[in-house]
Design a protein around this motif. Structure first.
Motif, PDB file in Angstrom:
ATOM      1  N   VAL A 313      72.479  -7.106  85.242  1.00  0.00           N
ATOM      2  CA  VAL A 313      71.037  -6.936  85.361  1.00  0.00           C
ATOM      3  C   VAL A 313      70.536  -6.092  84.517  1.00  0.00           C
ATOM      4  CG1 VAL A 313      69.191  -5.888  87.054  1.00  0.00           C
ATOM      5  CG2 VAL A 313      71.148  -7.560  88.036  1.00  0.00           C
ATOM      6  N   ASP A 314      71.346  -4.705  84.104  1.00  0.00           N
ATOM      7  CA  ASP A 314      70.890  -3.969  83.189  1.00  0.00           C
ATOM      8  C   ASP A 314      70.686  -4.654  81.815  1.00  0.00           C
ATOM      9  OD1 ASP A 314      70.605  -1.866  85.046  1.00  0.00           O
ATOM     10  OD2 ASP A 314      72.641  -1.214  84.648  1.00  0.00           O
ATOM     11  N   VAL A 315      71.621  -5.515  81.366  1.00  0.00           N
ATOM     12  CA  VAL A 315      71.618  -6.180  80.165  1.00  0.00           C
ATOM     13  C   VAL A 315      70.189  -7.007  80.261  1.00  0.00           C
ATOM     14  CG1 VAL A 315      72.528  -8.191  78.963  1.00  0.00           C
ATOM     15  CG2 VAL A 315      73.886  -6.373  79.804  1.00  0.00           C
ATOM     16  N   PHE A 316      69.963  -7.785  81.277  1.00  0.00           N
ATOM     17  CA  PHE A 316      68.668  -8.242  81.202  1.00  0.00           C
ATOM     18  C   PHE A 316      67.309  -7.318  81.140  1.00  0.00           C
ATOM     19  CE2 PHE A 316      68.824 -13.198  82.528  1.00  0.00           C
ATOM     20  CZ  PHE A 316      70.115 -13.326  82.137  1.00  0.00           C
ATOM     21  N   LEU A 317      67.382  -6.405  81.720  1.00  0.00           N
ATOM     22  CA  LEU A 317      66.253  -5.469  81.806  1.00  0.00           C
ATOM     23  C   LEU A 317      66.190  -4.867  80.404  1.00  0.00           C
ATOM     24  CD1 LEU A 317      66.761  -3.581  85.175  1.00  0.00           C
ATOM     25  CD2 LEU A 317      64.733  -5.010  84.590  1.00  0.00           C
ATOM     26  N   ASN A 318      67.230  -4.770  79.770  1.00  0.00           N
ATOM     27  CA  ASN A 318      66.978  -3.875  78.296  1.00  0.00           C
ATOM     28  C   ASN A 318      66.872  -4.803  77.257  1.00  0.00           C
ATOM     29  OD1 ASN A 318      67.232  -1.563  80.002  1.00  0.00           O
ATOM     30  ND2 ASN A 318      69.203  -1.747  79.775  1.00  0.00           N
ATOM     31  N   LEU A 319      67.381  -6.146  77.478  1.00  0.00           N
ATOM     32  CA  LEU A 319      67.732  -6.847  76.454  1.00  0.00           C
ATOM     33  C   LEU A 319      66.544  -7.349  75.445  1.00  0.00           C
ATOM     34  CD1 LEU A 319      69.884  -8.676  74.815  1.00  0.00           C
ATOM     35  CD2 LEU A 319      69.174 -10.401  76.147  1.00  0.00           C
ATOM     36  N   VAL A 320      65.469  -7.736  76.040  1.00  0.00           N
ATOM     37  CA  VAL A 320      64.174  -8.051  75.411  1.00  0.00           C
ATOM     38  C   VAL A 320      63.195  -6.739  75.013  1.00  0.00           C
ATOM     39  CG1 VAL A 320      61.967  -9.525  75.309  1.00  0.00           C
ATOM     40  CG2 VAL A 320      64.344 -10.230  76.047  1.00  0.00           C
ATOM     41  N   ARG A 321      63.233  -5.923  76.021  1.00  0.00           N
ATOM     42  CA  ARG A 321      62.197  -4.807  75.848  1.00  0.00           C
ATOM     43  C   ARG A 321      62.685  -3.801  74.952  1.00  0.00           C
ATOM     44  NH1 ARG A 321      63.242  -0.906  80.834  1.00  0.00           N
ATOM     45  NH2 ARG A 321      65.087  -0.590  79.561  1.00  0.00           N
ATOM     46  N   ASP A 322      64.144  -3.638  74.650  1.00  0.00           N
ATOM     47  CA  ASP A 322      64.495  -2.580  73.581  1.00  0.00           C
ATOM     48  C   ASP A 322      64.593  -3.253  72.183  1.00  0.00           C
ATOM     49  OD1 ASP A 322      64.404  -0.759  75.698  1.00  0.00           O
ATOM     50  OD2 ASP A 322      66.455  -0.798  75.988  1.00  0.00           O
ATOM     51  N   ALA A 323      64.297  -4.617  72.357  1.00  0.00           N
ATOM     52  CA  ALA A 323      64.331  -5.147  70.745  1.00  0.00           C
ATOM     53  C   ALA A 323      63.081  -5.055  69.895  1.00  0.00           C
ATOM     54  CB  ALA A 323      64.827  -6.611  71.215  1.00  0.00           C
ATOM     55  N   GLU A 324      63.505  -5.353  68.679  1.00  0.00           N
ATOM     56  CA  GLU A 324      62.418  -5.404  67.656  1.00  0.00           C
ATOM     57  C   GLU A 324      61.217  -6.473  68.147  1.00  0.00           C
ATOM     58  OE1 GLU A 324      61.514  -2.830  65.760  1.00  0.00           O
ATOM     59  OE2 GLU A 324      63.297  -1.476  66.178  1.00  0.00           O
ATOM     60  N   GLN A 325      60.222  -6.695  67.481  1.00  0.00           N
ATOM     61  CA  GLN A 325      59.454  -7.802  67.625  1.00  0.00           C
ATOM     62  C   GLN A 325      59.995  -8.996  67.242  1.00  0.00           C
ATOM     63  OE1 GLN A 325      56.405  -7.770  69.207  1.00  0.00           O
ATOM     64  NE2 GLN A 325      56.372 -10.119  68.938  1.00  0.00           N
ATOM     65  N   ALA A 326      60.760  -9.078  66.042  1.00  0.00           N
ATOM     66  CA  ALA A 326      61.027 -10.247  65.530  1.00  0.00           C
ATOM     67  C   ALA A 326      62.401 -10.873  66.573  1.00  0.00           C
ATOM     68  CB  ALA A 326      61.585 -10.156  64.273  1.00  0.00           C
ATOM     69  N   GLU A 327      63.097 -10.020  66.759  1.00  0.00           N
ATOM     70  CA  GLU A 327      64.238 -10.235  67.933  1.00  0.00           C
ATOM     71  C   GLU A 327      63.844 -10.766  69.074  1.00  0.00           C
ATOM     72  OE1 GLU A 327      68.362  -8.181  69.431  1.00  0.00           O
ATOM     73  OE2 GLU A 327      67.040  -6.888  67.909  1.00  0.00           O
ATOM     74  N   ALA A 328      62.594 -10.137  69.518  1.00  0.00           N
ATOM     75  CA  ALA A 328      62.293 -10.414  70.857  1.00  0.00           C
ATOM     76  C   ALA A 328      61.567 -11.654  70.714  1.00  0.00           C
ATOM     77  CB  ALA A 328      61.129  -9.316  71.327  1.00  0.00           C
ATOM     78  N   SER A 329      60.892 -12.098  69.888  1.00  0.00           N
ATOM     79  CA  SER A 329      60.536 -13.444  69.647  1.00  0.00           C
ATOM     80  C   SER A 329      61.776 -14.553  69.780  1.00  0.00           C
ATOM     81  CB  SER A 329      59.691 -13.734  68.373  1.00  0.00           C
ATOM     82  OG  SER A 329      58.688 -13.078  68.334  1.00  0.00           O
ATOM     83  N   HIS A 331      64.560 -13.996  71.369  1.00  0.00           N
ATOM     84  CA  HIS A 331      64.862 -14.035  72.479  1.00  0.00           C
ATOM     85  C   HIS A 331      64.076 -15.105  73.561  1.00  0.00           C
ATOM     86  CE1 HIS A 331      68.321 -11.438  72.704  1.00  0.00           C
ATOM     87  NE2 HIS A 331      67.643 -10.528  72.198  1.00  0.00           N
ATOM     88  N   GLN A 332      62.824 -15.105  73.139  1.00  0.00           N
ATOM     89  CA  GLN A 332      61.956 -15.870  73.877  1.00  0.00           C
ATOM     90  C   GLN A 332      62.093 -17.235  73.673  1.00  0.00           C
ATOM     91  OE1 GLN A 332      57.778 -14.788  72.952  1.00  0.00           O
ATOM     92  NE2 GLN A 332      56.773 -16.287  74.569  1.00  0.00           N
ATOM     93  N   ALA A 333      62.306 -17.701  72.390  1.00  0.00           N
ATOM     94  CA  ALA A 333      62.753 -19.111  72.073  1.00  0.00           C
ATOM     95  C   ALA A 333      64.266 -19.505  72.770  1.00  0.00           C
ATOM     96  CB  ALA A 333      63.020 -19.201  70.706  1.00  0.00           C
ATOM     97  N   ARG A 334      65.094 -18.595  72.759  1.00  0.00           N
ATOM     98  CA  ARG A 334      66.536 -19.033  73.381  1.00  0.00           C
ATOM     99  C   ARG A 334      66.398 -18.746  74.976  1.00  0.00           C
ATOM    100  NH1 ARG A 334      68.332 -16.064  68.737  1.00  0.00           N
ATOM    101  NH2 ARG A 334      69.040 -14.640  70.249  1.00  0.00           N
ATOM    102  N   ASP A 335      65.215 -18.494  75.787  1.00  0.00           N
ATOM    103  CA  ASP A 335      65.012 -18.301  77.077  1.00  0.00           C
ATOM    104  C   ASP A 335      66.135 -18.932  78.101  1.00  0.00           C
ATOM    105  OD1 ASP A 335      63.816 -16.326  78.840  1.00  0.00           O
ATOM    106  OD2 ASP A 335      63.031 -18.003  79.883  1.00  0.00           O
ATOM    107  N   ALA A 336      66.631 -20.119  77.650  1.00  0.00           N
ATOM    108  CA  ALA A 336      67.227 -20.903  78.461  1.00  0.00           C
ATOM    109  C   ALA A 336      68.622 -20.757  78.255  1.00  0.00           C
ATOM    110  CB  ALA A 336      66.999 -22.438  78.502  1.00  0.00           C
ATOM    111  N   LEU A 337      68.945 -20.053  77.462  1.00  0.00           N
ATOM    112  CA  LEU A 337      70.416 -19.763  77.286  1.00  0.00           C
ATOM    113  C   LEU A 337      71.118 -18.466  77.824  1.00  0.00           C
ATOM    114  CD1 LEU A 337      70.664 -20.826  73.497  1.00  0.00           C
ATOM    115  CD2 LEU A 337      71.159 -22.198  75.443  1.00  0.00           C
ATOM    116  N   VAL A 338      72.266 -18.367  78.121  1.00  0.00           N
ATOM    117  CA  VAL A 338      72.805 -17.113  78.488  1.00  0.00           C
ATOM    118  C   VAL A 338      72.994 -16.272  77.279  1.00  0.00           C
ATOM    119  CG1 VAL A 338      74.869 -16.062  79.486  1.00  0.00           C
ATOM    120  CG2 VAL A 338      74.263 -18.234  80.173  1.00  0.00           C
ATOM    121  N   PRO A 339      72.229 -14.915  77.315  1.00  0.00           N
ATOM    122  CA  PRO A 339      72.335 -14.033  76.300  1.00  0.00           C
ATOM    123  C   PRO A 339      73.731 -13.803  75.830  1.00  0.00           C
ATOM    124  CG  PRO A 339      70.962 -13.230  77.967  1.00  0.00           C
ATOM    125  CD  PRO A 339      71.560 -14.384  78.592  1.00  0.00           C
TER     126      PRO A 339
END
Length: 365
Positions: A313-329, A331-339
């Motif tokens: 759960v901590d991985v999910f909470l921090n994964l996109v929030r703490d990423a840079e803008q490009a990396e966050a985008s 993650h949004q495109a790969r939202d259906a995949l397991v990180p």
């Protein structure tokens, strides 16, 4: 001139001495090994406030028997012998807290739970009130005492603990009527979770002897096995006993634990002590100790069991929030995949120290 005469021993004296030696040997062979309880001066309840808080039955320290006893039939596996008393090893309140990792307030609260119990040996108003109080709970601790050597064994005590009190039902005097007057409903209902440590023999005996199918069970021994598997990558070969788990997860001192004393070769005979009436106060206290801390143990084991889940759960909470803008985008495109960060948790090496830490200690019961 003085001359010294050699002492003369008559043949009858030889005979008398030899018979005495034979008698002593016979007495030694027939003498049973017993568990000795040696009390320290002033180490009983009523002498001072520290010992009053420690309880009336916490009067001894358990040690292993000496090595030569292993060669004697009927040896005591775990005894109550107290020898060479050293400061900090007595069953006093401060010493117990020093050996464990609990505060003074926690120790007093746990010790109060042990003392706050009710022994029920007949059907009546007290029995009915106990059943009502138990049915009002969503989870209870549950343990069974007796000579458990088969599915048709006779249960001596049935203990049920709520968060504030333990009810000890004397099944030797209550008989099957206890189940017909409310205990069966408690054990078979899905609305009350029963917390047990090692439910195998209990479930077998209750079903085949009393026709009781216990439901909604949380087994702390199974939970500990799962925690060990998470830490070590595989199940251990042996399970942990209740005292081991209480020590590991709750850091309870020895005077709040019950370690059964069974002699090798006398397992059945020593287990029948549970069926003595009047019930010894030590066994009554033991039955309470075997159930009153189960709810506390469940909470701690459940936290350890859920630790990998909360890490994810901590991985999910921090994964996109703490990423840079490009990396966050991305993650949004790969939202259906397991990180990938979640998958990499399984590739982390097992800590050898934790592995050894979770292996059962053969030196303890």
């Amino acid at each position: 001139m003085l001359c010294s005469k050699k002492p003369v021993i008559h043949i009858s004296q030889f005979y008398w001495i030899s018979e005495r030696i034979k008698g002593l040997q016979l007495c030694w062979e027939l003498m049973p090994l017993v568990s000795v309880r040696a009390l320290e001066p002033g180490s009983y309840a009523g002498v001072n406030k520290e010992d009053e808080a420690a309880g009336d039955w916490n009067l001894m320290r358990q040690t292993r028997p000496v090595l030569h006893i292993d060669r004697v039939p009927g040896k005591v596996i775990f005894s109550d012998v107290v020898a060479n008393y050293k400061r900090g090893h007595g069953h006093r309140r401060q010493a117990a807290m020093n050996r464990s990792q609990i505060s003074e307030e926690e120790y007093d609260a746990l010790n109060k739970l042990v003392k706050n119990h009710v022994l029920i040996n007949r059907l009546g108003d007290l029995f009915k009130k106990a059943v009502r109080d138990i049915k009002a709970e969503s989870a209870v601790g549950f343990s069974v005492e007796g000579a458990m050597f088969g599915r048709h064994s006779k249960v001596s005590l049935l203990s049920i603990a709520t968060p504030s009190c333990a009810f000890v039902f004397d099944m030797c005097t209550l008989g099957d009527a206890a189940f017909d007057n409310g205990l069966r409903d408690v054990l078979e209902t899905e609305e009350i979770e029963k917390v047990i440590h090692n439910c195998r023999l209990v479930s077998d005996c209750l079903y085949h002897k009393y026709r009781v199918t216990i439901c909604n069970v949380f087994d702390t021994q199974v939970a500990d096995l799962m925690v060990t598997k998470q830490q070590c990558g595989q199940f251990p070969r042996t399970v942990r006993s209740l005292p081991q788990c209480l020590t590991r997860y709750l850091h309870l001192p020895e005077d709040l634990l019950y370690r059964p004393q069974i002699r090798d070769g006398y397992v059945v005979l020593d287990s029948l002590e549970w069926h003595k009436r009047p019930l010894p106060i030590t066994l009554e206290a033991a039955a309470v100790k075997n159930c009153i801390f189960l709810l506390h143990l469940q909470k701690k084991v459940h936290e350890a069991l859920m630790l990998p889940f909360y890490q994810c759960v901590d991985v999910f909470l921090n994964l996109v929030r703490d990423a840079e803008q490009a990396e966050a985008s991305e993650h949004q495109a790969r939202d259906a995949l397991v990180p990938f960060e979640l998958l990499s948790l399984n590739d982390q090496p097992v800590d050898d120290q934790k592995t050894l830490e979770f292996l059962p200690d053969p030196a303890t019961s």
